[in-house]
Scaffold this active site. Sequence first.
Site, short mmCIF file in Angstrom:
data_model
loop_
_atom_site.label_atom_id
_atom_site.label_comp_id
_atom_site.label_asym_id
_atom_site.label_seq_id
_atom_site.Cartn_x
_atom_site.Cartn_y
_atom_site.Cartn_z
N LYS A 1 1.56 4.18 -3.06
CA LYS A 1 1.37 5.61 -2.79
C LYS A 1 2.64 6.40 -3.09
O LYS A 1 2.60 7.49 -3.67
CB LYS A 1 0.95 5.81 -1.34
CG LYS A 1 -0.42 5.26 -0.98
CD LYS A 1 -1.53 5.99 -1.69
CE LYS A 1 -2.91 5.56 -1.20
NZ LYS A 1 -4.01 6.24 -1.92
N TYR B 1 0.83 -1.20 0.00
CA TYR B 1 0.00 0.00 0.00
C TYR B 1 0.87 1.26 0.00
O TYR B 1 0.68 2.17 -0.83
CB TYR B 1 -0.91 -0.02 1.23
CG TYR B 1 -1.76 1.22 1.41
CD1 TYR B 1 -3.00 1.34 0.80
CD2 TYR B 1 -1.32 2.28 2.21
CE1 TYR B 1 -3.78 2.48 0.96
CE2 TYR B 1 -2.09 3.42 2.38
CZ TYR B 1 -3.31 3.52 1.76
OH TYR B 1 -4.08 4.65 1.92
#
Length: 214
Positions: free
Chosen positions: A125, A121
Amino acid sequence: MTTSIIAGSSGLVGNNILNQLCEKNHKVIAITRKPISSLPPNASELIIDFESFLIEGSLPACDHVFLCLGTTMKIAGNKDNFRRVDFDYSYDIAKKAFDSGAKKLTLISSGGADSSSKNFYLRVKGELEDSIIDIGFESVNIFRPGFLTGSGGRKRATSEKIFMKLAKFLDLVLIGSASKYRSINAKVLAKKMVSTLKSKPGVHYYYYEDFIKP
């Protein structure tokens, strides 16, 4: 008059940005998958199919783009689908906005975002942040919040609602370098993001301490 495009305008933060900009009588174009039921009268919407848009879509002339797209691993179902939304869709909107004349971009990312992170994750990003910076915008404003609280956006799972209620108590133990992961109300975050309409040239990062400054 400055024209702002908001991608993710029906989400928790994006919807707050939409309303705050319209309250200031800015010209706003909301990018969305389906009509927004509570669209302010002084805003317009651009309804798109993201898959088709990746191939042949374009954006109207604009000055500033607010990038608030995002999903969760639970909703996406797998890593490929998550990356499709959080990287591919987001990057494509940014690139098309730049091609349409946008000079400034404001992105909601995540606390801990890092393109070299072992966490999938946070790595996605971080990769998005790096890729957007490379596009060439005059001003890039990257917001790295922790857990978001507030009303609006998609329907929240029971576990998320419970966590929202507990967030303020958990914030008390997040001190020092961990303070960047403290919860932040979406309305407060949106207000700070709206202020980047007046941002100076360069790449600017914003963390919890910056969100709560007057």
